[in-house]
Every structure is written in C-alpha cells, then in structure tokens.
Design an enzyme around this catalytic site. Sequence first.
Site, PDB file in Angstrom:
ATOM      1  N   GLU A  53      -1.359  10.885  19.278  1.00  0.00           N
ATOM      2  CA  GLU A  53      -2.133  12.120  19.185  1.00  0.00           C
ATOM      3  C   GLU A  53      -3.303  11.959  18.208  1.00  0.00           C
ATOM      4  O   GLU A  53      -4.431  12.366  18.506  1.00  0.00           O
ATOM      5  CB  GLU A  53      -1.227  13.277  18.728  1.00  0.00           C
ATOM      6  CG  GLU A  53      -0.195  13.715  19.779  1.00  0.00           C
ATOM      7  CD  GLU A  53       1.001  12.776  19.926  1.00  0.00           C
ATOM      8  OE1 GLU A  53       1.257  11.963  19.008  1.00  0.00           O
ATOM      9  OE2 GLU A  53       1.689  12.845  20.970  1.00  0.00           O
ATOM     10  N   GLN A  63       0.843  -1.186   0.000  1.00  0.00           N
ATOM     11  CA  GLN A  63       0.000   0.000   0.000  1.00  0.00           C
ATOM     12  C   GLN A  63       0.883   1.243   0.000  1.00  0.00           C
ATOM     13  O   GLN A  63       1.657   1.447   0.922  1.00  0.00           O
ATOM     14  CB  GLN A  63      -0.861  -0.059   1.258  1.00  0.00           C
ATOM     15  CG  GLN A  63      -1.701   1.147   1.517  1.00  0.00           C
ATOM     16  CD  GLN A  63      -1.966   1.303   2.999  1.00  0.00           C
ATOM     17  OE1 GLN A  63      -2.357   0.353   3.661  1.00  0.00           O
ATOM     18  NE2 GLN A  63      -1.735   2.483   3.531  1.00  0.00           N
ATOM     19  N   GLU A 108      -7.014  -0.305   7.701  1.00  0.00           N
ATOM     20  CA  GLU A 108      -5.713  -0.301   8.361  1.00  0.00           C
ATOM     21  C   GLU A 108      -5.877  -0.068   9.854  1.00  0.00           C
ATOM     22  O   GLU A 108      -5.292  -0.750  10.677  1.00  0.00           O
ATOM     23  CB  GLU A 108      -4.804   0.784   7.791  1.00  0.00           C
ATOM     24  CG  GLU A 108      -3.452   0.821   8.523  1.00  0.00           C
ATOM     25  CD  GLU A 108      -2.504   1.894   8.017  1.00  0.00           C
ATOM     26  OE1 GLU A 108      -2.966   2.798   7.311  1.00  0.00           O
ATOM     27  OE2 GLU A 108      -1.319   1.810   8.346  1.00  0.00           O
ATOM     28  N   SER A 152       1.678   6.770   2.517  1.00  0.00           N
ATOM     29  CA  SER A 152       2.440   7.798   3.245  1.00  0.00           C
ATOM     30  C   SER A 152       3.554   8.391   2.402  1.00  0.00           C
ATOM     31  O   SER A 152       4.124   7.718   1.541  1.00  0.00           O
ATOM     32  CB  SER A 152       3.082   7.196   4.500  1.00  0.00           C
ATOM     33  OG  SER A 152       2.101   6.830   5.411  1.00  0.00           O
ATOM     34  N   SER A 179       5.345  -0.930   3.968  1.00  0.00           N
ATOM     35  CA  SER A 179       5.675  -2.270   4.464  1.00  0.00           C
ATOM     36  C   SER A 179       5.734  -3.235   3.300  1.00  0.00           C
ATOM     37  O   SER A 179       4.830  -3.252   2.460  1.00  0.00           O
ATOM     38  CB  SER A 179       4.596  -2.790   5.416  1.00  0.00           C
ATOM     39  OG  SER A 179       4.431  -1.925   6.489  1.00  0.00           O
TER      40      SER A 179
END
Lengths: 405, 405, 374, 374
Positions: free
Chosen positions: A376, A131, A249, A134, A166
């Site tokens: 966060e 995937q 995810e 990012s 990954s």
Amino acid sequence: MDFNDTPEEAAFRKEVRAWLDANATRKSDDKQSFRARSDDPELLRKAKAWQDKKAKAGYARITWPKEYGGRGGSPILQVIYQQEEANYLVPLGFFDIGLGMCIPTMMAYASPEHLQRYVKPALHGDEVWCQLFSEPAAGSDVAGIRTKAERDGDGWVINGQKVWTSGAHYSDYGIIITRTDPNVPKHQGLTMFFLSMKTPGVEVRPIKQMSGGANFNEVFFTDVRIPDSQRLGKVGEGWKAALTTLMNERLAVGMPSGGLDVDELMELARDTDLEDGPAIRNQQVRSKIADWYVQRQGLKLTRYRTLTALSKGQTPGPESSIIKIVAAPKMQDMGAFAMELMGPAGIMKEEVPHAAGFQAQWIGGAGFRIAGGTDEILRNIVAERVLGMPADVRVDKDVPFNKLK
Amino acid sequence: MDFNDTPEEAAFRKEVRAWLDANATRKSDDKQSFRARSDDPELLRKAKAWQDKKAKAGYARITWPKEYGGRGGSPILQVIYQQEEANYLVPLGFFDIGLGMCIPTMMAYASPEHLQRYVKPALHGDEVWCQLFSEPAAGSDVAGIRTKAERDGDGWVINGQKVWTSGAHYSDYGIIITRTDPNVPKHQGLTMFFLSMKTPGVEVRPIKQMSGGANFNEVFFTDVRIPDSQRLGKVGEGWKAALTTLMNERLAVGMPSGGLDVDELMELARDTDLEDGPAIRNQQVRSKIADWYVQRQGLKLTRYRTLTALSKGQTPGPESSIIKIVAAPKMQDMGAFAMELMGPAGIMKEEVPHAAGFQAQWIGGAGFRIAGGTDEILRNIVAERVLGMPADVRVDKDVPFNKLK
Amino acid sequence: MNFDFSDDQKLLKEQVRKFLTDKCPTKVVRRVLDGNETHAEEVWKGLVDLGVPGIGIPEEHGGLGLSPLELCVVAEEVGRAAAPVPFDTSVVLATEALKLAGSDAQKKKWLPELAAGKAIGTLAIAEGPQPPKPRGIRTTFGGGRLNGKKLPVADGEAATFAIVLANTGGQGDRAVSLVLVDLKQAAVAKKRVETIDPARKHAELTFKDAAADLLGSEGEGWRTLERLYDAAAVYFAFAQVGGAEAAMWMARDYALQRQAFGRAIGSYQAIKHKLADCYVKLELARSNAYYGAMMLTEGGADLPLAAAAARIAATDAYDFASKENIQTHGGIGFTWEADTQFHYRRARVMALALGGPMAWKDKLVTRLEQKNVA
Amino acid sequence: MNFDFSDDQKLLKEQVRKFLTDKCPTKVVRRVLDGNETHAEEVWKGLVDLGVPGIGIPEEHGGLGLSPLELCVVAEEVGRAAAPVPFDTSVVLATEALKLAGSDAQKKKWLPELAAGKAIGTLAIAEGPQPPKPRGIRTTFGGGRLNGKKLPVADGEAATFAIVLANTGGQGDRAVSLVLVDLKQAAVAKKRVETIDPARKHAELTFKDAAADLLGSEGEGWRTLERLYDAAAVYFAFAQVGGAEAAMWMARDYALQRQAFGRAIGSYQAIKHKLADCYVKLELARSNAYYGAMMLTEGGADLPLAAAAARIAATDAYDFASKENIQTHGGIGFTWEADTQFHYRRARVMALALGGPMAWKDKLVTRLEQKNVA
C-alpha cells in the site's frame, strides 16, 4: 541497444573477475550460496574477513570518496562489482545496512573525529552497524515513533523500544531516531543519534517470524545514556536525517534472489501428472507460467534500464519503484499455486520435490509484501512521486505529537 | 431450506399469474422483451396503458398503503408480482424511478393536497416522474451540487444544470435538489422541490453514451420560477430528503438482466475451434467459465437470501450491496474475453454469432461500473455500513460551500 | 422463499460457537501449533459431549440423526475457530464415507463408536508427491490384507481407523477400491510428517499385511470418493466460510485500532476496499455454500454442481481473507506471535485437501456441460 | 549496459510526437470515428512526408534503411495518438511481410511505392467467425487466381494491395500460402464492415478470380505468418505502450482536476492505487517491449520469446489503462463526447488483431519449453 559493458566497464569487470578468481572460490552453480544474516558466529567471522579483504583491495565501497577508503567510482562500477561477486562463494549481507545506510548518514552529519573513528572499521567489517527506526506503533508511519531522548546534563537519556531491527544481535553500533520534543508536530520533534549497541540499558531480543526464521529483532532501551556528541544533525531535525537514510533503504530493497521461480515451476509442471496428462500441457497452468514469466522478465529488464541510466551517469528513473510491488505478490501467489499443483502433498515440508522451496515463497511472500514498505505504501509512493498525485489528507501534520490520539 | 413460497405467497402468486394470463401475453422464451426506456412514443403509450391496467387491478404498487392505491402488502409480495410479470411481454421501466423514488419522497414531504393531486396519476402511468439530482460537478459527491434556487417573493427561481437524468425527455414531473444557501457547509444549504418538466426555462437534452445509446439526459434550468408550495421539506434540509431518495436508488440498482452470460459463453466456447480443438476443452477457458458461473450463481443465491429475509418480514441484511460490485466488472471482463475467443472477428458488429451481445457487455459493463454508484463508492459503502469502518477524512464538512475550492 | 437456516439450527450454531469461543480461543490453536499434541483433546471431548460427531449419524447407530444442515452450521464454527480437532477427517470424511458405502455390519460397528467419540476416523488417499489419480495408486489390497504407504494423512496419529484408497487390480478408474482398516494393529506404523500447518497434525501410515476389509464394492473406490468429496466440499465450504469470516473481522478490528499518519488505518481506502473485497468474496462463498447444503439435504441432482461452486468460492474467500489479514496487520502480522498465521496455514491445507481450485473448476464445467445436455 | 534508445532515436520520437500532437489531436480521431473517411488522410500524408513508411525499407528500395528501433519509437507515438492511419497494416504488417517473404521483383515493385506513400498495404487473414487456423481457410489460390472472402480486413478500403492467406491445397500446416493481390482490379470487391472501433475502418474483401501471385513459397504461409506476427507483436507492443501511457495520463490529469467531497479525486487511494497499478503494468510492458525491439534488431534467437512477452504485457497494460481511464472519469467518461473511448476501443482491436493474450501465453510457454530443451 545492447547489454554490453562500455570499454571502461569491461575493463573494470575484467579486473574484478581476476581479483575474485585470485581470492575466492567460484560457485559451481547459481543456487549455491552462503546463508546471509544468520546468527552463526563462524559465518560472521568469515564475512568480516572477506569484507576486510575487499576493503584492502578497494572494492568494499566503490562509490565512496577515496579519503574514506572508496575509489570515487560511479554507481555502475559498484553494480558490476556486485554482479561479479555474486558468482563467488563468499559470505555477504552483514554490512549492507551499515555501509548502505548508516555510514552515509554519518558522513552527512557526524563530526570529522567520529568519521575518522568509525568509517574505516565499518568498511573493513570490524564493526557492524544497524538502523534503529521502526517501532511497534510506527511502521509505515516512521515519524510516529515514541522512543524518547531526554536532555540530561551534557548528554541524553533514551527510553523506549525499536522493532524490526535487522542484525541488531550482531551489530556493534546503530543509528537511532528518537523523539526529543513531544510538544511539537510529529515530524518536528525528532532527533537522530548514533550509539554503541553495548551501551548499558540496550537489550536485543530476536523476533520469531511466521516463517520460523528470526532475521529481525526488538531492541529495548532503558535509561540508556549517551553524550550529546553522538547526536547526528540538529535537535528537532531528525526527520530530515531519517529521510536520507530511508531513501537509501527503499532503493536498496531489490528483487529477492535465490528463491524458486518460473523455471522450477515449469519443472514441477512437467513432472506433475494430472488426470488428463502432465500439468505443463494444461492451459491454465501455461497461462500462469506465462504471466509470471512476463513479470519476472519485466523486472529483470527494468533493472537493466536502471543500470543503463547509471552507466550513462544519469539518475535512474522511477522504474525501480515497481519491483517489490510486482515481485512480492508474485512470490506469494506462485508459491501457493505450486503447492496446489503438488496435490494434497503440497503441504508436506519434506519428501516432495520443490515443496519446501515453494512453501518458503508462499510464506515469505506474505512477509515481503510488508517489509521495507507495504504494497500500500509503495503504491502511494508511485502515485505521488512518479505520477505526481496529491498526498492523502494528513490530519496529524500540524498537531503536537502529544495531542494526537 | 427450500426455494418454496409460503402458503400465503403461493396463493398470491397463483392469483397474480391468473390475472397476468388474462391480461397479457406470456413470453415464448426468456430472452424476449420490450425495449424499456426507449424514446419511442408508441412504447410509452403502451407502457402507460399497461400501468393503468395494473393500477386498476391493485398490482401497481403492492407495498403502498391502500389509501394511495396500494394494497399494504409486504415487500415479498411486490417481488413475487415482479417475478411473474417478468414472464410476460409487457413494457416496463418507465415508472420505476417515479414510483420507487420520487413519489415515496413526496409521501414523506408533500402536502395532502399535492399527494391527492399527484400520487394517483403517477401510479396509473398518466404522469411520469424523474429525479434531478446529479450535476456535472456532483457525481459520487451528490451534495456538491451547484444548481441554485433563490427566493423571489412567494416563490423560487432555479438556475443551473442537472445531468444523468433518466427519462427526463418523457417525464412530466421531477424532484430536484438545489442549493439555497452557499454560505453554509455543503450538506446544510440544500433544499428539495418538485416541479413540472413543462415549466418555462426547463430544457432537456439527451446524452449520447459511449455505447451509442441515449438513456440519460442533461437538464438545463434558466430562471425557472416555481411557488414555495412545491418545496419538499424545510429550507436547508434538502440533504435529509435526498438521502431518503438515494437509499431507495441504491436498493433498486440490481442485477442487469437480459444480457448474455455464462450459458452463451459456454455455447461460444463449444462452437469455437482453437488450434488444438474446441475452446470448451481449454482449461483456461474452463477456469474462467467456472469463476463467472460461481459469481453469477453466488449473486442469484444472495438474492434468494434477501428474499428470504423479506419473506420472513425481516429487513434484508447487507448482502445485496455486493451485487453491482461483482456483476459490473464481470460483465465487462466476460464481454472482453468472449470477443477474444472469437478471434479477430470479435470486433465485428454483425455476422459473428453472439458478437454484438458480448460487445454490448464489454462496453455496457464500463458504464455499469459507474452508474448508480461507482465501484469505488460501493466499496466505501460496504466497508462503512457493513464492516463498520470509519468514513474517509472529510475536508469539506465544516467549510461554507462558497469557500470550497 | 426459505433460503436460510432454521431458528433451531441457528441456536445449535450459537451453542457451538459459544463453546469454541470459551474453550478453543487462539491460544489453544497455538498450543497445538507449538506443541506435540495430535489435537486439542479437551476441545474434541467437549464437542463430543455436545454430540457433534453424532449429528449426521442415524439414531439407530447411536447418533442424533440430524440433517446435513446441522452439520454445516457446526462446520462453520469449527472453521471459524480454526479448531485443532479431527472434525473434517472423522466427523466429515470418515463418517460420510461409512454412510455412503459402508456395509450394515461396518456401519453397526463403527458409527456408534464415532458418534460416541470412541473412534476417530480418517481418510488416506495421497501417497506423497503427485495429485492422487485412480491409476498409479501403489497401495494394494487383496486377500484381506493391505500393503503400502499413505501420506500425508490428516489426524493419522489420532485416528483409530482409516479409510484407504487401494489398488485392487481392476482396469482404469476401476483399479481402486476403498478399504477400511483398523489402525490399532501392529501391522500399521504411524509417523508424523511435518507440514505447513503444525496446528493440524498429519502422519505417514505404513501398512504391512494389515487386516482390512472393503468399504463398498471392489472397483468402486474412485466413484465413491468423488461422491464423498462432493459432500465433503460442502462441509469444508462452511468451515472455510467460518475461517474467512474470522480472518476478515480480525483484520477489521486491527484496522480500527491501528493508527498511521494520525488516523486509524481502517479509514484509508486501500484497507477499506481490501476488506470490502473480503466481504464480497465471503458472501459469494456463503450463498454458494447454502445452496450446497440445501442440495446435500435434499439429495438434489444439482449437488455435484453446487458442491463444486461452493468449494471454489469458499477456497477463494478463505485464501484471500487469510492473506489480506496478514497484510492488514503489517509487520506484527508476520510474527510467530501473531494469530494471523492460523488461518493462513489452515486456508492452504483446506484448499489442497480435497483437490485444489483448478481441479474443481474443471469439474464444475464438466458438470455444467452434463447438466446442459440433460 | 546500454538498454535504451539512442539520442537520435529519441529525437525522431520527439519529432513524430510533436507532429501528431499538432496534427492528430483527439478531435481528428473523433472526426474519423463519427465520419465516413477511411482514415485521416492529412495525418497519413504528414507521416509520409516525415518518411515514416520508409523507415524500415532499405535505401535501395527507396526507404530510409533504418533499424527496427526507429520504427518502434514511431509506433509508440502513433499508438499514443490512437492515430486513425494505416500504420499497423501498411507500415508494419504489409511492409514486414514483403521484407520477410517477397521476391526481388515484388520488393522492387512494392517497397518503393510503400516508402513513398503511393501504396497502402494490408494483411487479410480472418474469414469472419472463428480464430484463423491453417486448416479451414476457405479462400483459395491456384493458377494465379484468388477466390474467396476476407473479413474483417483493417484498412481494407484504403489499401491498394493486400497480402492474403489462401488455401493452396497442401497438407496440415502447409495447406496455406501467402498471396499478394493488387486491390485495384475489378475482380476485387470492397465493403465496409462495422466494428467496435469506427475510428479504424475495416472492410470485407471479396475476390472473384482476382489476379494475384504467391508471396514466398507455396505451403509456407502459416510459417511466414508466425514470423511476421512475432515482428508485428513487438511494433504493436510499442503502439500499445504508447496508448496505455496516454490513457494513464489522461486519467491522472482528470483525477487531479476533478473534485469530490472537497478534494481532488486523485488524492484518494482508490484512484491513486489504480493508477499506480497502471504504471506498474506499463513499465513491465515497456521493459518487455524494449527487449523485443533489441531482439528484432539483432535478429536474436530470443525474438519469439521476447515478442510473446512484449505482446502479453502490452496488451494487459493497454486493456487495463484504457478501462480504468473510463472508470476514473466516472459518468462523463462514458459519454460519446469523452475522449476516453478512443483508447478503450483501440485497445481491444489491437488485442485481437494478432491473436489474443490466451493464444500468446500458450505460444510463450511453448517457446520457453523449446528454449529450455535447446
């Protein structure tokens, strides 16, 4: 209230166990495992063989419709299969992203021909998927990606860089989110594609982590040409597609398993002599053991509540959103505390019982607090989705992407 | 590095001590005190008499210019006076807001005639001042106030409500911030005034706190008429004036004093028998004592660093901004823990040694975390002013006040 | 009130800071972390040229004869740079141990060498697993000969001599003594041990009938060690304060620059309040460290208490700042290429070196009890 | 997997919740807090009418004979409302004590009265300062007569009988026994004691040759109490979970409505993350409480461990939620008029009633050690 299977679940568990007994080796103890996501080609070969075996027996993706090789089973059956499989010495972890995230996205957007072509090989472990979301400048803020896809005749040309991918180094295919229109606000100019990782211009480089491991990669795209038929969803609707994937995810990131925990900490405390006796008699040590036990037990039982919902055919409640918020700092803090118990030798990688294991927690915890949603971001999610609190002010929402700072 | 006075400071301290010895009674132990800010008229009378005595001797406001009855002394001399005065049995606390915040604001904005009229009586304790800023809808966000002041011929008519006004019930005058123009953004439409608390239409009602005390008031304004000459600063520039005052407030909120602390907790722990011996031997108890000692000591020493800067004639660094962030939760948590040590009787208000004192910490700490800047606001201040981090997004900055939700 | 360092001390601090900023940027720490060197020799040499090892050594022994305050400001800068040099071992532990317990002859021999940077000393207490205790030290000393194994020993490879805790046969706390051993002899074997902080090399030292002599009286080892640790706790606290501050500003700078959802992550309260908490812990640590420095300089009766408080506060501040620095950086902060790791590793090594916070909290309360009785 | 309450149990929960929402809004809590009543009688009567006191009492003794699970869901609702009624004393502690240790005659006499709401029971352990321990109980029982003083006793004024821990002269842990005493006799004096939670009245009970009889065997008092506390810890945990959840939503609702700097304070991360932490603690507590309920129902060997875990997690969740609820409200949350105080006070009373978290953490580890050995 009990932890028992329903009759249907019990029957399925029995069937699964029989099949596993016939096809795999049961672990002698629960610490035994194959190292997953390694770059050992032999391990990947074994994993592919095992995946094929599972797929042929109909266990590879129990919740998928039968036409795609699943058995249209309920999610709880999928969980039961995984619970049982975890007791056997089989190589896992290579196909989770592909089957859990990429192929479901394909199912939602790809053409029947493509599904015909790609689903089966993925299910049987012949082809691995990754995937590509990012980017260096788009971590928590996934929609901030800059990798461009530009029209070029019938197809598209991709340029840019992905990161934290990954398994990119052993993957055959990937789904990728790109920016196709920088003149509109950030969420509107995105488009999703899939592509072969062997396409010319794709380059994979491993990222060495602070822990020393290299589970992730950077992937560079230089003039990578792909046909428009590899587009998933409409042009400019990539964010919608990405949300489907991301939702999966965040569900998939569960508890880390196999690491040291309260049991080993107690063992260490029993074996550690402080000036006034064994550390296990020290009330400060006991208090920390108790706190971490309550957390571990709380997470385990929270998971049982989720499974109960699945077992009843309900959508699980928001309970599972707390898992990583609790588990990651616990891992980091318990690791640090265990090292403290060992005294100055707690820094040594060898010769000190449990030292390496707890050091791995201490350092891995720092990464686990970030990966798959930072502490966060997860608190934002709990506050917004569970407690119904307002989103933070979004200054970037209506601004064309190329006008953002 | 030492805690000693400079020769000048030592001389001043000696002088002060001699004067105090001659005019007041030294405390027999450091827990002794007058209850300040009470509504006992007799106490107020005594406080006024003491303030007059101080003013006559030139100790009432050491840093003020001589023309206003001060001695033009450096801030460190003011601190030394207060350190010494704290050892004597004298009633304090009634004039801090007036002399620390209101009169300095008057000095910045009022006419010479007004200063001539008001400074001296304030300094001598003849007239008490209060600060009318907070409102029900404007706490942390002081600029959100709604109390209106409208032009009426030569003067103004005030309508609205203030809250959390310390000492309003015994005050003679107050400075008040009002909204004079709701058609401009919130910080621009404010104007500051001063007024007599005896002006018709001013009504003071005490607020009962969760702790049972009533140190604060609500103040209601109904068609309160005041002349334009009582305006402080220009129309629409009230925010600038208020900032002067608030800056002083945040400096003034220091450590709470007189409450129980680590010493009493240790005493309690020594006197408490747990099943396996005195609580002071329990490592969890010891760990908490150590943490709180380190905090208490850290704050005390941080204050010494501030005093050192003052002593050298420097502006103190930002160290003092941490005091309340640390002291308030410590007060709340230590109180709760001490009650736990006492067992089930920790909830009783009488008959249990130290119980009432620690209960007061537990409940007072909850208020102290809010008063004079919440934990959250103080962390914003540290992040922004000390660490230079950006302010949060302000959606209300450029919107006319009456267009805000 | 004069609770601050003097202008001269601040000048020294600036000087060392400037040197380390120039000569010991993070890429030097990385070089040692990734490489095989025992320490950054050029940085160490520079510090020697600046006179750092001699700061606390009396002039009669070739040092500068300055006060502990000067060493404290230097420690803060060495900590800020996470400098891969034998500062805490040689300049703090070995030098202080010699000053505390060394005979005239020992001082005369070793202090000038330390001051000149010709000798590097270290302290060897632990023997692998288990926190060290006066009972159970298996290394023995008798008849001038030292036998046993010590690990981990910080800077054990670089060191030319070590001060070793050895069993000398007494009872209870008096079972152990400190022993000074020259490491440049064949009876000593050195082997590197891998630790969580490869930028600070550690070794296993094996002694087989090594020639050595007592440092201080026989049976006084544990007591001397406690006093040594009190002094060291103060210097370590300054180094930890320096490290914590470096980590905090690293996080702050990144938070100002990194954008998410259209604005700097430093504008979000989650990040702002985290860093405000760093600052709060840092100031508590700094103030407690100052008092430790003052007590150390004065030889004040409050030293044991002040040292414990400084140690606890500074360990907490460094732990917190170094871990939240990684967190503030997000994914990039967890890579091997990130500089965040230096402080995360160093913070843990420093936290464990003199005994962890749990042990010091117990000590602190013991000292408070003693003070209240007195 | 069936780790949830049944539909019937959820229905009962809804029913009790609806009743308490109607009849026990916060103004009823305030009435008792500000006033002189021992408890809210109309609310108690309503709960009696709903059959609440009889839930866990066998049908043969006039109860509903339901399982602990039913009592758990009710406890959660009573806790949510911070209801000023003798639920934890009479329905939980006294009833469970009778079921655990009562003779047939005692059960026959008291359980039907409890079920019918004619009797209110309570437990009297503490004797003022000092956490109760088996040694050092000064109240004595012998020859059928009880002498001594107990305080604070929750609902001591409202109660018609009490189960009292008294010294009966044995050795060590066997020094004490539980004793049942009818409070409607002249030999018993009651006096109100002021506590931090005036919405939950407490008393001092003085016994002067009061007629009483043993509950359970002589010398078994401490052991029975430990078992009683395990059961009570689970019910208390549900009440604490209910209270924590109420405080959390109270804070959430206020944060949505309160504006600062032009937007709801609930849009700031400082508030959002604080409430997310409330939720996290709440879910950990709820899951641990569920397991406690399951063990209680099954009579599982894991009960002592599960009860300790539930108690620790629930106490933490309620403490945190109730204090951060005040903080979220700001100034208004600290006034006497604010409803925030009810949970803040109740949280502390519940935290201390069965022994505080420190004691339970020690117990938990003891039980873990026993389990690992077994």
